[in-house]
Design a protein around this motif. Structure first.
Motif, PDB file in Angstrom:
ATOM      1  N   THR A  27     -79.418 -91.298-137.643  1.00  0.00           N
ATOM      2  CA  THR A  27     -78.848 -92.179-136.615  1.00  0.00           C
ATOM      3  C   THR A  27     -78.332 -91.400-135.402  1.00  0.00           C
ATOM      4  N   VAL A  28     -78.342 -90.079-135.487  1.00  0.00           N
ATOM      5  CA  VAL A  28     -77.822 -89.261-134.387  1.00  0.00           C
ATOM      6  C   VAL A  28     -78.856 -89.168-133.261  1.00  0.00           C
ATOM      7  N   ASP A  29     -78.379 -89.369-132.038  1.00  0.00           N
ATOM      8  CA  ASP A  29     -79.226 -89.285-130.856  1.00  0.00           C
ATOM      9  C   ASP A  29     -79.524 -87.815-130.552  1.00  0.00           C
ATOM     10  N   ALA A  30     -80.805 -87.463-130.520  1.00  0.00           N
ATOM     11  CA  ALA A  30     -81.215 -86.080-130.256  1.00  0.00           C
ATOM     12  C   ALA A  30     -80.674 -85.562-128.933  1.00  0.00           C
ATOM     13  N   GLU A  31     -80.544 -86.444-127.941  1.00  0.00           N
ATOM     14  CA  GLU A  31     -80.029 -86.023-126.633  1.00  0.00           C
ATOM     15  C   GLU A  31     -78.593 -85.494-126.731  1.00  0.00           C
ATOM     16  N   LYS A  32     -77.806 -86.088-127.628  1.00  0.00           N
ATOM     17  CA  LYS A  32     -76.421 -85.635-127.814  1.00  0.00           C
ATOM     18  C   LYS A  32     -76.392 -84.236-128.426  1.00  0.00           C
ATOM     19  N   VAL A  33     -77.317 -83.986-129.349  1.00  0.00           N
ATOM     20  CA  VAL A  33     -77.414 -82.654-129.962  1.00  0.00           C
ATOM     21  C   VAL A  33     -77.826 -81.643-128.888  1.00  0.00           C
ATOM     22  N   LYS A  34     -78.737 -82.059-128.017  1.00  0.00           N
ATOM     23  CA  LYS A  34     -79.185 -81.199-126.925  1.00  0.00           C
ATOM     24  C   LYS A  34     -78.007 -80.837-126.010  1.00  0.00           C
ATOM     25  N   GLU A  35     -77.103 -81.804-125.778  1.00  0.00           N
ATOM     26  CA  GLU A  35     -75.906 -81.551-124.966  1.00  0.00           C
ATOM     27  C   GLU A  35     -75.019 -80.479-125.601  1.00  0.00           C
TER      28      GLU A  35
END
Length: 91
Positions: A26-34
């Motif tokens: 459920t984690v947004d990959a874009e947030k991990v990228k941030e």
């Protein structure tokens, strides 16, 4: 409920360093990228200066459909697990 890196990932050693693999779908990959971008620009406070000095490479990628943070350098799985625990960014 807010999730942080320690709640959604697992850390494992590689030949060249450590990988942090996000296992929560459920984690947004874009947030991990941030998170990675903050670390690359020195805006993170999760790694000690000592650990930061050992990192030679850090990047974000998708592996087997999951967001992964690849860290290369003379870092141990334990050091990175400590850093992940301290990460405050909500995902």
């Amino acid at each position: 409920m807010s999730k942080r890196m320690k709640d959604v990932s697992q850390v494992r050693s590689t030949e060249e360093g450590v990988i942090i693999e996000v296992i929560d779908k459920t984690v947004d990959a874009e947030k991990v990228k941030e998170v990675v971008e903050n670390c690359q620009t020195g805006k993170c406070d999760c790694m000690s200066e000592e650990t930061k000095a050992k990192v030679t490479f850090m990047d974000f990628k998708i592996e087997d459909g999951k967001p992964v943070i690849e860290i290369k350098g003379e870092v141990s799985e334990e050091e990175i697990k400590e850093a992940v625990k301290k990460s405050k960014k909500e995902l």
